[in-house]
Design a protein around this motif. Structure first.
Motif, PDB file in Angstrom:
ATOM      1  N   LEU A 144      -0.931  -8.892   0.218  1.00  0.00           N
ATOM      2  CA  LEU A 144      -1.212  -8.825   1.661  1.00  0.00           C
ATOM      3  C   LEU A 144      -2.534  -8.118   1.944  1.00  0.00           C
ATOM      4  O   LEU A 144      -3.251  -8.455   2.885  1.00  0.00           O
ATOM      5  N   ALA A 145      -2.865  -7.136   1.107  1.00  0.00           N
ATOM      6  CA  ALA A 145      -4.161  -6.456   1.272  1.00  0.00           C
ATOM      7  C   ALA A 145      -5.289  -7.444   1.013  1.00  0.00           C
ATOM      8  O   ALA A 145      -6.269  -7.502   1.755  1.00  0.00           O
ATOM      9  N   ARG A 146      -5.159  -8.248  -0.029  1.00  0.00           N
ATOM     10  CA  ARG A 146      -6.193  -9.246  -0.332  1.00  0.00           C
ATOM     11  C   ARG A 146      -6.270 -10.314   0.756  1.00  0.00           C
ATOM     12  O   ARG A 146      -7.325 -10.869   1.015  1.00  0.00           O
ATOM     13  N   ALA A 147      -5.125 -10.594   1.397  1.00  0.00           N
ATOM     14  CA  ALA A 147      -5.114 -11.589   2.486  1.00  0.00           C
ATOM     15  C   ALA A 147      -5.711 -11.021   3.766  1.00  0.00           C
ATOM     16  O   ALA A 147      -5.887 -11.746   4.741  1.00  0.00           O
ATOM     17  N   GLY A 148      -5.979  -9.707   3.774  1.00  0.00           N
ATOM     18  CA  GLY A 148      -6.645  -9.104   4.925  1.00  0.00           C
ATOM     19  C   GLY A 148      -5.719  -8.568   6.005  1.00  0.00           C
ATOM     20  O   GLY A 148      -6.154  -8.357   7.137  1.00  0.00           O
ATOM     21  N   ALA A 149      -4.441  -8.345   5.673  1.00  0.00           N
ATOM     22  CA  ALA A 149      -3.539  -7.736   6.667  1.00  0.00           C
ATOM     23  C   ALA A 149      -4.156  -6.414   7.123  1.00  0.00           C
ATOM     24  O   ALA A 149      -4.649  -5.638   6.315  1.00  0.00           O
ATOM     25  N   GLY A 150      -4.133  -6.173   8.440  1.00  0.00           N
ATOM     26  CA  GLY A 150      -4.909  -5.068   8.995  1.00  0.00           C
ATOM     27  C   GLY A 150      -4.264  -3.700   8.897  1.00  0.00           C
ATOM     28  O   GLY A 150      -4.947  -2.690   8.797  1.00  0.00           O
ATOM     29  N   GLU A 151      -2.930  -3.647   8.928  1.00  0.00           N
ATOM     30  CA  GLU A 151      -2.291  -2.331   8.954  1.00  0.00           C
ATOM     31  C   GLU A 151      -0.978  -2.342   8.179  1.00  0.00           C
ATOM     32  O   GLU A 151      -0.213  -3.317   8.242  1.00  0.00           O
ATOM     33  N   PHE A 152      -0.731  -1.245   7.471  1.00  0.00           N
ATOM     34  CA  PHE A 152       0.479  -1.115   6.646  1.00  0.00           C
ATOM     35  C   PHE A 152       1.209   0.181   6.984  1.00  0.00           C
ATOM     36  O   PHE A 152       0.584   1.216   7.181  1.00  0.00           O
ATOM     37  N   ILE A 153       2.534   0.094   7.021  1.00  0.00           N
ATOM     38  CA  ILE A 153       3.377   1.290   7.045  1.00  0.00           C
ATOM     39  C   ILE A 153       4.148   1.252   5.727  1.00  0.00           C
ATOM     40  O   ILE A 153       4.940   0.329   5.498  1.00  0.00           O
ATOM     41  N   LEU A 154       3.909   2.219   4.866  1.00  0.00           N
ATOM     42  CA  LEU A 154       4.524   2.220   3.539  1.00  0.00           C
ATOM     43  C   LEU A 154       5.610   3.283   3.467  1.00  0.00           C
ATOM     44  O   LEU A 154       5.376   4.440   3.834  1.00  0.00           O
ATOM     45  N   VAL A 155       6.787   2.876   2.989  1.00  0.00           N
ATOM     46  CA  VAL A 155       7.936   3.786   2.951  1.00  0.00           C
ATOM     47  C   VAL A 155       8.568   3.766   1.564  1.00  0.00           C
ATOM     48  O   VAL A 155       8.927   2.686   1.058  1.00  0.00           O
ATOM     49  N   ASP A 156       8.677   4.922   0.950  1.00  0.00           N
ATOM     50  CA  ASP A 156       9.396   5.056  -0.323  1.00  0.00           C
ATOM     51  C   ASP A 156       9.544   6.556  -0.590  1.00  0.00           C
ATOM     52  O   ASP A 156       8.567   7.291  -0.498  1.00  0.00           O
ATOM     53  N   PRO A 157      10.744   7.002  -0.928  1.00  0.00           N
ATOM     54  CA  PRO A 157      10.924   8.450  -1.112  1.00  0.00           C
ATOM     55  C   PRO A 157      10.475   8.952  -2.487  1.00  0.00           C
ATOM     56  O   PRO A 157      10.327  10.160  -2.686  1.00  0.00           O
ATOM     57  N   VAL A 167       0.216   3.018  -3.780  1.00  0.00           N
ATOM     58  CA  VAL A 167       0.060   1.704  -3.155  1.00  0.00           C
ATOM     59  C   VAL A 167      -1.004   1.784  -2.048  1.00  0.00           C
ATOM     60  O   VAL A 167      -1.807   0.862  -1.873  1.00  0.00           O
ATOM     61  N   ALA A 168      -1.050   2.909  -1.338  1.00  0.00           N
ATOM     62  CA  ALA A 168      -2.084   3.088  -0.297  1.00  0.00           C
ATOM     63  C   ALA A 168      -3.474   3.047  -0.946  1.00  0.00           C
ATOM     64  O   ALA A 168      -4.397   2.413  -0.413  1.00  0.00           O
ATOM     65  N   ASP A 169      -3.620   3.704  -2.101  1.00  0.00           N
ATOM     66  CA  ASP A 169      -4.918   3.690  -2.802  1.00  0.00           C
ATOM     67  C   ASP A 169      -5.293   2.269  -3.206  1.00  0.00           C
ATOM     68  O   ASP A 169      -6.445   1.861  -3.111  1.00  0.00           O
ATOM     69  N   LEU A 170      -4.283   1.524  -3.663  1.00  0.00           N
ATOM     70  CA  LEU A 170      -4.538   0.138  -4.077  1.00  0.00           C
ATOM     71  C   LEU A 170      -5.046  -0.690  -2.880  1.00  0.00           C
ATOM     72  O   LEU A 170      -6.044  -1.413  -2.982  1.00  0.00           O
ATOM     73  N   ILE A 171      -4.355  -0.550  -1.757  1.00  0.00           N
ATOM     74  CA  ILE A 171      -4.753  -1.308  -0.549  1.00  0.00           C
ATOM     75  C   ILE A 171      -6.179  -0.927  -0.139  1.00  0.00           C
ATOM     76  O   ILE A 171      -7.021  -1.787   0.111  1.00  0.00           O
ATOM     77  N   SER A 172      -6.458   0.385  -0.101  1.00  0.00           N
ATOM     78  CA  SER A 172      -7.798   0.845   0.316  1.00  0.00           C
ATOM     79  C   SER A 172      -8.890   0.364  -0.627  1.00  0.00           C
ATOM     80  O   SER A 172     -10.008   0.106  -0.198  1.00  0.00           O
ATOM     81  N   SER A 173      -8.546   0.265  -1.910  1.00  0.00           N
ATOM     82  CA  SER A 173      -9.568  -0.165  -2.872  1.00  0.00           C
ATOM     83  C   SER A 173      -9.932  -1.638  -2.646  1.00  0.00           C
ATOM     84  O   SER A 173     -11.011  -2.077  -3.002  1.00  0.00           O
ATOM     85  N   ILE A 174      -9.010  -2.395  -2.053  1.00  0.00           N
ATOM     86  CA  ILE A 174      -9.265  -3.815  -1.783  1.00  0.00           C
ATOM     87  C   ILE A 174      -9.860  -3.986  -0.386  1.00  0.00           C
ATOM     88  O   ILE A 174     -10.787  -4.751  -0.181  1.00  0.00           O
ATOM     89  N   ASN A 175      -9.283  -3.267   0.578  1.00  0.00           N
ATOM     90  CA  ASN A 175      -9.745  -3.372   1.961  1.00  0.00           C
ATOM     91  C   ASN A 175      -9.862  -1.976   2.566  1.00  0.00           C
ATOM     92  O   ASN A 175      -8.893  -1.453   3.109  1.00  0.00           O
ATOM     93  N   PRO A 176     -11.057  -1.380   2.470  1.00  0.00           N
ATOM     94  CA  PRO A 176     -11.216  -0.002   2.966  1.00  0.00           C
ATOM     95  C   PRO A 176     -10.957   0.119   4.466  1.00  0.00           C
ATOM     96  O   PRO A 176     -10.716   1.216   4.956  1.00  0.00           O
ATOM     97  N   LYS A 177     -10.976  -1.003   5.183  1.00  0.00           N
ATOM     98  CA  LYS A 177     -10.770  -0.924   6.638  1.00  0.00           C
ATOM     99  C   LYS A 177      -9.296  -0.978   7.025  1.00  0.00           C
ATOM    100  O   LYS A 177      -8.954  -0.795   8.195  1.00  0.00           O
TER     101      LYS A 177
END
Ligand SMILES: [Zn+2]
Ligand SMILES: [Zn+2]
Length: 509
Positions: A237-250, A281-291
């Motif tokens: 989804l990051a590569r597809a350009g999804a604009g915003e993520f809410i990531l949840v995992d304890p 996972v947040a780092d992974l997303i940012s590395s693909i799409n910093p925006k």
């Protein structure tokens, strides 16, 4: 986030970023539009309606329940404007005093007109906010203005009065087979970014089209569970350009996660303290799409503050493979009209052989039967997941004793001994597939072939099964669609007392 302070002169909106969102089922919006445009092109019309609501950390989420449609003589047909007569208002005031739901007003503006409230609308809203607030004992009041023309398509503005303040309705989600989003009309038309057509996403644009790329960029996706299945879903989804993520995992990263968790690297094995999975996972997303905007929560879907954040999303992806998360996704779809795609994996084996490798894809939406109707929830496992450690140990001992007595141990504790840990190729495949279906659901370019299906990658013809799906007559799941927090008594799962009170908000960028 554009807070439209210009929206009305006499009813000032909150001056911070707090806002409101409204979800409505596709069929309901169609019916509502048909009603309010009945005197088009030049004359307006309207109705009262009921909605569920939930105050959140960022404002208010609203979900449409049904129209409180006018009876003959309830509205003034002589004037072109929308005028509610006293008999109608009084009936609605009495209704709100006994209903757990809140009440709003919706009216149309003439075809091709803008949807900003007029001075008359301000007067009407001040009056109804005050009266409905007092009859409804502080429940919010919502006012919507709708318009549709061939030139503009569908446009709207909306505002909600709650506890002395007016909140703008920033977005309206139309929830059907596709999740459509409409932004409130703004004085300055928002320019459609052409950035989506830039090189990194040129292939996606060529296949799905520019509107789809723009839709993905505009979407907020909640991923619950950020390990084997959730991390590849986020990756795609990051590569597809999804604009915003809410990531949840304890959970924090464990060394064995390296085999299947996207975004993890050898160096994470050495890192002390071990990072949270959501951080990786947040780092992974940012590395693909910093925006990309990302909110990370070390928490569980049963935490109320996690639910608050998830309710900002266009769509949820369930990647935990737990019974309680599945039950909660199902409840959220029914009660808050927020749909989800649930992804489950099951690997089983015997004597060193893998005997089944099943992937399950289930859509939860207010138009579909709940997880219980389709027997996706195993009551014993659900109870085990939510049980405190001491109780779990006690049940296991009781199961052992029952087995020794020759009784059925499963009534105390059931453990599938043949179940294997899922491995990277299967979880990556399902996560990526789920991300693809999420793109389809958001853009409307394609849909899941069935609202629920399973496949086994080791079986002939992939062993696809798509069981029929219908509401069980005894199940109440269809009765509280959109009731939001007013459906509390009908929730199938809530956070157990022994769990931490809240999910930990790690970061928001
Ligand atoms: Zn008006
Ligand atoms: Zn049901």
């Amino acid at each position: 986030m554009v807070v439209r302070r210009e929206l009305s002169g006499s009813l000032p909106l909150v001056e911070d970023t707090r806002h409101s969102l409204l979800r409505i089922r596709s069929a309901d919006l169609d019916k509502l539009e048909k009603h309010v445009y009945q005197r088009y092109p030049d004359r307006e019309w309207g109705t009262f309606f009921e909605f569920g609501y939930r105050p959140t950390s960022w404002g208010l989420t609203l979900s449409y329940v049904d129209g409180l449609w006018p009876h003959p003589g309830d509205m003034d047909r002589q004037v072109g404007l929308t005028r509610f007569l006293d008999q109608y208002s009084r009936r609605v005031f009495h209704h709100t005093a006994v209903s757990p739901l809140a009440i709003g007003v919706v009216h149309s503006h003439p075809e091709d007109c803008c949807t900003f409230p007029s001075r008359t609308d301000d007067d009407m809203d001040s009056y109804f906010a005050r009266e409905l607030g007092s009859y409804g004992k502080g429940k919010p009041y919502c006012s919507l203005v709708l318009q549709r023309s061939s030139r503009t398509g569908f446009t709207f503005t909306g505002r909600v009065y709650y506890r002395g303040e007016w909140f703008p309705i920033e977005k309206l989600f139309k929830v059907g087979k596709t999740v459509e989003v409409f932004h409130s009309q703004a004085e300055e038309p928002q320019s459609i970014s052409t950035e989506a057509s830039e090189a990194p996403r040129a292939r996606l644009v060529s296949v799905l089209g520019l509107p789809s790329a723009v839709r993905l960029k505009d979407s907020t996706i909640g991923i619950i569970g950020c390990s084997g299945t959730g991390s590849p879903a986020a990756h795609v989804l990051a590569r597809a350009g999804a604009g915003e993520f809410i990531l949840v995992d304890p959970q924090r990263f464990e060394n064995s996660n390296l085999e299947r968790m996207h975004g993890t690297r050898w160096e994470h094995i050495e890192t002390e303290p071990s990072p949270y999975k959501v951080e990786l996972v947040a780092d992974l997303i940012s590395s693909i799409n910093p925006k990309a905007k990302i909110t990370t929560l070390a928490g569980n879907i049963l935490h109320e503050n996690v639910i608050d954040e998830l309710l900002r999303c266009d769509l949820l992806l369930g990647c935990t493979d737990t019974q309680h998360a599945r039950a909660k996704l199902s409840d959220i779809a029914q009660h808050y009209l927020l749909p989800s795609l649930d992804l489950g994996v099951l690997m089983e084996g015997e004597n060193g052989k893998v005997t089944s490798q099943i992937c399950d894809v289930t859509v939860y939406s207010p138009d579909l039967p709940c997880a219980f109707c389709i027997e996706r929830i195993d009551g014993v496992e659900l109870s085990n997941e939510l049980t405190a450690e001491e109780e779990r140990v006690r049940r296991q001992i009781e199961a052992k004793q029952a087995g020794e007595r020759g009784d059925d141990p499963d009534q105390y504790w059931r453990q599938s001994s043949r179940q294997l840990h899922t491995v990277g190729y299967l979880t990556t495949m399902l996560g990526a597939l789920g991300a693809g279906y999420a793109e389809g659901l958001l853009t409307g370019v394609f849909h899941t072939p069935h609202s629920w299906f399973q496949l086994d990658i080791g079986s002939e013809r992939l062993g696809v099964v798509a069981p029929p799906r219908s509401r069980v007559p005894e199940c109440a799941c269809g009765n509280y669609l959109g009731w939001a927090d007013a459906a509390e008594a009908y929730r199938n799962v809530t956070k157990p007392e022994h769990w931490p009170k809240r999910g930990l908000l790690l970061s928001r960028v």
